[in-house]
Design a protein around this motif. Sequence first.
Motif, PDB file in Angstrom:
ATOM      1  N   LYS A  92     -13.610  68.758 -21.304  1.00  0.00           N
ATOM      2  CA  LYS A  92     -14.201  69.294 -22.518  1.00  0.00           C
ATOM      3  C   LYS A  92     -13.887  68.478 -23.768  1.00  0.00           C
ATOM      4  N   PRO A  93     -12.638  68.008 -23.934  1.00  0.00           N
ATOM      5  CA  PRO A  93     -12.358  67.262 -25.168  1.00  0.00           C
ATOM      6  C   PRO A  93     -13.244  66.030 -25.305  1.00  0.00           C
ATOM      7  N   ILE A 117     -16.500  66.490 -27.236  1.00  0.00           N
ATOM      8  CA  ILE A 117     -16.477  66.788 -28.668  1.00  0.00           C
ATOM      9  C   ILE A 117     -15.868  65.631 -29.461  1.00  0.00           C
ATOM     10  N   LEU A 144     -15.413  64.664 -33.474  1.00  0.00           N
ATOM     11  CA  LEU A 144     -14.113  64.879 -34.126  1.00  0.00           C
ATOM     12  C   LEU A 144     -13.492  63.592 -34.651  1.00  0.00           C
ATOM     13  N   LEU A 199     -14.889  62.520 -38.003  1.00  0.00           N
ATOM     14  CA  LEU A 199     -14.493  63.520 -39.004  1.00  0.00           C
ATOM     15  C   LEU A 199     -13.042  63.320 -39.398  1.00  0.00           C
ATOM     16  N   VAL A 214     -20.346  71.765 -23.280  1.00  0.00           N
ATOM     17  CA  VAL A 214     -19.261  72.543 -23.903  1.00  0.00           C
ATOM     18  C   VAL A 214     -19.897  73.643 -24.733  1.00  0.00           C
ATOM     19  N   GLN A 215     -19.398  74.855 -24.600  1.00  0.00           N
ATOM     20  CA  GLN A 215     -19.857  75.949 -25.464  1.00  0.00           C
ATOM     21  C   GLN A 215     -18.863  76.064 -26.607  1.00  0.00           C
ATOM     22  N   ILE A 216     -19.314  75.720 -27.809  1.00  0.00           N
ATOM     23  CA  ILE A 216     -18.398  75.707 -28.955  1.00  0.00           C
ATOM     24  C   ILE A 216     -17.932  77.132 -29.259  1.00  0.00           C
ATOM     25  N   GLY A 217     -16.618  77.261 -29.495  1.00  0.00           N
ATOM     26  CA  GLY A 217     -16.055  78.554 -29.855  1.00  0.00           C
ATOM     27  C   GLY A 217     -16.057  79.520 -28.693  1.00  0.00           C
ATOM     28  N   ASP A 218     -16.366  79.028 -27.488  1.00  0.00           N
ATOM     29  CA  ASP A 218     -16.376  79.856 -26.286  1.00  0.00           C
ATOM     30  C   ASP A 218     -17.426  80.962 -26.337  1.00  0.00           C
TER      31      ASP A 218
END
Lengths: 498, 138
Positions: free
Chosen positions: A2-3, A6, A10, A13, A59-63
């Motif tokens: 998952k990391p 994203i 990230l 940023l 990946v589902q952001i924020g679960d």
Amino acid sequence: MKPLLILPILLPLGFAALSLFFLHMRRVQRLLSVVGMTSLLVAALFLLQFVWRQGIGVVQIGDWPAPFGISLVADLFSAIMIVLAALMGLSVSIYSLADIDAPREGAGYHPLLHFLLMGVCGAFLTGDIFNLYVWFEVMLMASFALMALGGRRLQLEGSVKYVILSLIASSLFLSAVGILYGLTGTLNMADLVGRLSASPVHLVNTLAVLFLIAFGIKSALFPLFFWLPASYHTPPVPVSALFAGLLTKVGIYALIRVFTLLFNQEAGYTHSLILIVSGLTMITGILGAVAQNDFRRILSFNIISHSGYMIMGLGLFTPLALAGSVFYIIHHIIVITTLFLVSGVVRRLQGSLQLPEMGGLYAQAPWLSLIFLVAAFSLAGVPPLSGFWGKLILVQASLSAENYLIAATALMVGLLTLYSMSIVWGKAFWGTPPDGKAPVRILTIRESVPYYLPMAVLVLLTIGISVAAGPVLTLSTRTADQLLDPTAYVRAVLGEKP
Amino acid sequence: MKSLILSTAAKYLLPMLLLFSAYLLLRGHDMPGGGFTGGLVAAAGFSLHGFAFGMSDAKRLLPARPLRLVGAGLLLVLGSGVFAMMKGDPFLTGTWTTLTLPGPGEWKIGTPLLFDLGVFLVVIGATLAVLLGLGRED
């Protein structure tokens, strides 16, 4: 894993935020900028390797589960685009070390570069169409600032045109998204696939054309391209190189994504329209290029013309044609960025980018001439360089689709590209400099390294693609197969349940 | 131009606006408010002070340069998202815990507050960076 998905968002940023603390320390900023882009490139390469081996990553952001939250989706197409974006980011950040002046760096040039990359990577990764709009805005915001930074008169004039046209495109895009939501009640692209095929076909087609116009402005397609040559020659060279390599390609990416995943029900209508647009884009773009006298404006018109090739494959909508489009995008991003980077060194050496005021570059900088020659021949599609393979695949695909007109157009535009590049070569590199010209400037070694390193690497990559056209074609073909099979995408995002 | 009414009012309004912005920030997770509105109110307080006493004076009141506030806010936002990733959840998953303090009793505290605080700082920083840029005389 998952990391990994994203990280392309990230890392820029994080590095942008960090370098905001060191605005007054030029060295720290430059170091952060190059280190940040390098780490982004490494992360992007790992992502590509992951997607190549294990298929589409989600990946589902924020679960939050899929149709409700925001999904990030990395398929091969996204991963390839992110690798290219990171590569261009790194090249431009190194090049900027020599070409960007201290006031611009103090005003936040490097953080803006990272914010731009964050927007671009976000747009490539998102699986939610409203989120795509948001990433477009992030990217545009950064690009507005980069374009106006340093504010000379000409530069501001270019920025105003660019900002206004971008905002019109954004509002069209947003309206289209609103109508889409009203029609289907969802914005998750995977969820949209099923719901759109159950919607009335005439409404879907109307929406498709609305999206075509919105993305058509962003990717400078016929007849909506006029903002590009009016603005791309005004900012500093590294900025226009990055814009040339990435920004219109994000529009093309969005077009390909939306027209393979969502609007594929009535390809006979929508995709024929795209094919017509692609032919007209190629022709008008290259005719514009032939008529210009400014180095960067010639290149700008070439961007437009070659955007036509990239959506030509989408318009033909066969596996081979789409693979050709992907191949062409890979080739074009690298080559056009190289050519813009060359123009920066030319300006340093000759003090001007107006062809009538230039001459004698071949004697002055033989290596630079060699780089230009390879990139220009590749752009025009001279065998055996990468542009030739890209055009060959596309032409072959159009011949097997029995669409001879577009094949003829593609070939003719290739010839005209060669002509427009030979004008530049003949006047700037071979011609004799006009009398009374400012004395020839010579670069110091400290300047030459950041100037030449990115260009040399990119040209070697072009040659690499030419030699290893087979593996790159395999990659493109797998990408195209993935794009043409939306069920895999839907299954990856929504899970096994249809 | 100096105005007695404006400068007197600004002197009293700034602390109240800051207090109100903190209130908006803290109630924001479940009720109207949050980092964005809170940040705007705080920025309004600082800019009011700036109009009354000059922008350079308002700049001195800030704990750091506006763009550094933006940077700090972005890092907080990043941290609030990465926190969940270190536990193995996807980015930005809300993580909550309950603190028992002697005075107010039980406090529910979590990463969304950190996120809001980040937004709060970004909004203050960005608004003031724009205002200071526009108010500069050169």
